[in-house]
Design an enzyme around this catalytic site. Structure first.
Site, PDB file in Angstrom:
ATOM      1  N   HIS A 122       6.426  -5.217 -10.638  1.00 50.41           N
ATOM      2  CA  HIS A 122       6.875  -4.027  -9.903  1.00 50.41           C
ATOM      3  C   HIS A 122       5.922  -2.880 -10.255  1.00 50.41           C
ATOM      4  O   HIS A 122       5.391  -2.838 -11.369  1.00 50.41           O
ATOM      5  CB  HIS A 122       8.296  -3.710 -10.370  1.00 50.41           C
ATOM      6  CG  HIS A 122       8.993  -2.622  -9.618  1.00 50.41           C
ATOM      7  ND1 HIS A 122       8.751  -1.296  -9.839  1.00 50.41           N
ATOM      8  CD2 HIS A 122       9.946  -2.669  -8.652  1.00 50.41           C
ATOM      9  CE1 HIS A 122       9.526  -0.564  -9.047  1.00 50.41           C
ATOM     10  NE2 HIS A 122      10.261  -1.383  -8.313  1.00 50.41           N
ATOM     11  N   ASP A 199      10.061  -6.439 -18.922  1.00 50.76           N
ATOM     12  CA  ASP A 199      10.741  -5.695 -17.864  1.00 50.76           C
ATOM     13  C   ASP A 199      11.913  -6.569 -17.418  1.00 50.76           C
ATOM     14  O   ASP A 199      11.741  -7.529 -16.667  1.00 50.76           O
ATOM     15  CB  ASP A 199       9.757  -5.439 -16.711  1.00 50.76           C
ATOM     16  CG  ASP A 199      10.456  -4.821 -15.506  1.00 50.76           C
ATOM     17  OD1 ASP A 199      11.690  -4.725 -15.515  1.00 50.76           O
ATOM     18  OD2 ASP A 199       9.744  -4.464 -14.547  1.00 50.76           O
ATOM     19  N   GLN A 202      15.496  -7.143 -13.573  1.00 47.29           N
ATOM     20  CA  GLN A 202      16.124  -8.134 -12.687  1.00 47.29           C
ATOM     21  C   GLN A 202      16.774  -9.287 -13.444  1.00 47.29           C
ATOM     22  O   GLN A 202      17.428 -10.119 -12.821  1.00 47.29           O
ATOM     23  CB  GLN A 202      15.080  -8.707 -11.702  1.00 47.29           C
ATOM     24  CG  GLN A 202      14.482  -7.681 -10.758  1.00 47.29           C
ATOM     25  CD  GLN A 202      15.494  -7.124  -9.746  1.00 47.29           C
ATOM     26  OE1 GLN A 202      16.570  -7.691  -9.529  1.00 47.29           O
ATOM     27  NE2 GLN A 202      15.155  -6.005  -9.125  1.00 47.29           N
ATOM     28  N   LYS A 225      21.470  -1.496 -11.741  1.00 46.66           N
ATOM     29  CA  LYS A 225      21.357  -2.863 -11.227  1.00 46.66           C
ATOM     30  C   LYS A 225      22.421  -3.781 -11.834  1.00 46.66           C
ATOM     31  O   LYS A 225      22.521  -4.946 -11.480  1.00 46.66           O
ATOM     32  CB  LYS A 225      19.958  -3.410 -11.498  1.00 46.66           C
ATOM     33  CG  LYS A 225      18.868  -2.673 -10.694  1.00 46.66           C
ATOM     34  CD  LYS A 225      17.576  -3.432 -10.702  1.00 46.66           C
ATOM     35  CE  LYS A 225      16.369  -2.571 -10.451  1.00 46.66           C
ATOM     36  NZ  LYS A 225      16.161  -2.200  -9.051  1.00 46.66           N
ATOM     37  N   CYS A 363       7.926  -2.426  -3.710  1.00 46.32           N
ATOM     38  CA  CYS A 363       7.167  -1.846  -4.846  1.00 46.32           C
ATOM     39  C   CYS A 363       6.351  -2.908  -5.580  1.00 46.32           C
ATOM     40  O   CYS A 363       6.231  -2.875  -6.817  1.00 46.32           O
ATOM     41  CB  CYS A 363       8.082  -1.119  -5.832  1.00 46.32           C
ATOM     42  SG  CYS A 363       8.985   0.224  -5.085  1.00 46.32           S
TER      43      CYS A 363
HETATM   44  N1  7TS Z   1      11.051  -3.489 -12.611  1.00 46.33           N
HETATM   45  C1  7TS Z   1      11.601  -4.355 -11.750  1.00 46.33           C
HETATM   46  C2  7TS Z   1      11.365  -5.819 -11.920  1.00 46.33           C
HETATM   47  C3  7TS Z   1      12.403  -3.864 -10.708  1.00 46.33           C
HETATM   48  O1  7TS Z   1      12.953  -4.732  -9.859  1.00 46.33           O
HETATM   49  C4  7TS Z   1      12.604  -2.473 -10.578  1.00 46.33           C
HETATM   50  C5  7TS Z   1      13.372  -1.892  -9.421  1.00 46.33           C
HETATM   51  C6  7TS Z   1      12.035  -1.629 -11.535  1.00 46.33           C
HETATM   52  C7  7TS Z   1      11.255  -2.164 -12.531  1.00 46.33           C
HETATM   53  C8  7TS Z   1      12.290  -0.159 -11.523  1.00 46.33           C
HETATM   54  O2  7TS Z   1      13.620   0.080 -11.835  1.00 46.33           O
HETATM   55  P1  7TS Z   1      14.214   1.573 -11.739  1.00 46.33           P
HETATM   56  O3  7TS Z   1      15.676   1.389 -11.961  1.00 46.33           O
HETATM   57  O4  7TS Z   1      13.563   2.380 -12.795  1.00 46.33           O
HETATM   58  O5  7TS Z   1      13.880   2.065 -10.368  1.00 46.33           O
HETATM   59  N2  7TS Z   1      13.370  -2.717  -8.279  1.00 46.33           N
HETATM   60  C9  7TS Z   1      13.715  -2.314  -7.025  1.00 46.33           C
HETATM   61  C10 7TS Z   1      13.713  -3.193  -5.955  1.00 46.33           C
HETATM   62  O6  7TS Z   1      13.422  -4.381  -6.029  1.00 46.33           O
HETATM   63  N3  7TS Z   1      14.071  -2.550  -4.861  1.00 46.33           N
HETATM   64  O7  7TS Z   1      14.312  -1.263  -5.178  1.00 46.33           O
HETATM   65  C11 7TS Z   1      14.088  -1.117  -6.548  1.00 46.33           C
END
Ligand code: 7TS
Length: 404
Positions: A122, A199, A202, A225, A363
């Site tokens: 990401h 990370d 997910q 999430k 992303c």
């Molecule tokens: N890393 C992964 C693997 C992610 O899926 C996401 C967000 C992030 C980092 C960033 O997380 P945040 O909570 O700081 O924004 N993924 C997604 C997505 O798949 N669609 O919208 C956000």
């Protein structure tokens, strides 16, 4: 046995109609719906329990501080950290990764050092390292993936050398659903003296994550999430490393003493929690973790695996549909394209039928390039999804294809 239809009742958002149709929410990888206990905890805090933490002697402030710290202990147990001070509250995964990139980078990265990340990351697990590398004169190196969306472990092995100071990989890809063999990869990184950051944005919603078993040095995830609030996330770090790292931001809570001749910093975890935190959100995060644990990951994994298998089989019956991400070990995320139909067009038609999917590059632009697509449609399944939702998705795709 969990009654999955019953689980839907715990999510008030599912009781609404969207575009005149019952909402079917297949975008949990972007943000999961909020469980009722989480909403209640937020409501209670804002209605009756508002106060700042770590500073008041009055009743509400002490109560808030106690609840805030209870979440830390709950998260510590949830990810099996050795100590609660290894759990830092951040704004989310992105914030956690930026904290590591800045603070670890300041202390441990020098010109010529290397940071390994993969093609499937990401942007939040790419750009912070690029920023740090350009500040420090270090290099960010890409570990390739194969056509199924698995890490090329041979290439990874060959890229590991004593110049690599940090490896940062996703546990599960948000676009492909690939579950990476990170325990093995962490061991390999440690053999050359590199630290490993996971990370886990997910993975934490879908499987038991045990930081001591993995032996990772850092691990990041987001509250929103895991059916919890936005604006709160976790950075886990090994105590010894966090202690050696300089603060990321300056301000209230992270200081011990401030003067114009010398300012000293608080101990862990406050050293990394400058300013008034997302108090209500941290408190309600405990309810999210308790909620997930009340279902249990054995049940969650079983259900999501069944949904993944069922949905994959159904989708592949559609003429011209190509799934991007066909790794053997996958979680319940399916990205796909259908012939030359633009994913946004399909997403819009699905929305008109009450079905929420994500469309775009998710992303993960380097990954899109790797698979030679600009965008995909992504359906991500979660605890409140059932086979009936998959059937509804199928019917809606078939109907949309007739219109396109
Ligand atoms: N890393 C992964 C693997 C992610 O899926 C996401 C967000 C992030 C980092 C960033 O997380 P945040 O909570 O700081 O924004 N993924 C997604 C997505 O798949 N669609 O919208 C956000």
């Amino acid at each position: 046995m969990t009654d999955w239809n019953q689980i839907k009742n715990d999510f008030p958002a599912l009781k609404q109609k969207v575009n005149g149709k019952d909402l079917i929410y297949l975008d949990s990888a972007a943000s999961a719906l909020k469980a009722k206990p989480v909403i209640d905890a937020l409501h209670l805090h804002y209605e009756k329990e508002t106060a700042n933490v770590h500073r008041g002697v009055h009743y509400l402030s002490e109560q808030g501080t106690r609840k805030y710290e209870e979440t830390r202990k709950t998260v510590q147990k949830f990810i099996n950290a050795k100590k609660d001070l290894e759990v830092i509250f951040t704004k989310g995964t992105t914030d956690s990764l930026n904290l590591v990139a800045f603070s670890f980078g300041e202390k441990f990265i020098s010109a010529g050092d290397e940071i390994l990340i993969s093609t499937m990351e990401h942007h939040s697990n790419i750009v912070p390292w690029q920023l740090m590398a350009s500040r420090k004169g270090a290099k960010v190196i890409e570990v390739p993936i194969d056509d199924n969306g698995d890490i090329d472990l041979n290439a990874y092995k060959n890229l590991l050398n004593d110049k690599v100071k940090l490896v940062s990989f996703c546990h599960i890809s948000n676009t492909l659903g690939t579950i990476n063999p990170i325990k093995e990869m962490i061991k390999m990184a440690h053999e050359v003296g590199a630290k490993f950051c996971v990370d886990a944005a997910q993975s934490v919603p879908h499987m038991k994550v045990d930081v001591q078993d993995l032996d990772c040095d850092f691990l990041a995830f987001s509250g929103h999430k895991i059916y919890g609030p936005t604006g709160v996330g976790i950075l886990y770090g090994k105590e010894d490393l966090l202690n050696q790292m300089p603060p990321y931001q300056g301000g209230g809570a992270m200081i011990e003493k401030v003067s114009f001749t010398e300012t000293t910093f608080n101990h862990l975890p406050e050293k990394f929690e400058a300013g008034t935190p997302a108090i209500a959100e941290v408190i309600a995060l405990k309810d999210a973790v308790d909620y997930i644990q009340s279902i249990g990951f054995d049940e969650i994994e079983k259900n999501e695996h069944e949904l993944l298998t069922y949905a994959t089989e159904k989708l592949l019956t559609i003429d011209g549909l190509r799934i991007i991400g066909t790794a053997k070990h996958k979680t319940s995320v399916i990205s796909f394209v259908i012939k030359d139909i633009h994913p946004h067009d399909l997403g819009t038609l699905l929305d008109q039928q009450g079905i929420a999917v994500r469309t775009g590059h998710h992303c993960t632009q380097p990954l899109m390039e790797r698979f030679n697509v600009n965008a995909t449609v992504r359906a991500s399944f979660s605890i409140y999804n059932t086979k009936e939702d998959v059937d509804a998705l199928m019917a809606a795709i078939i109907k949309s294809l007739k219109l396109l």
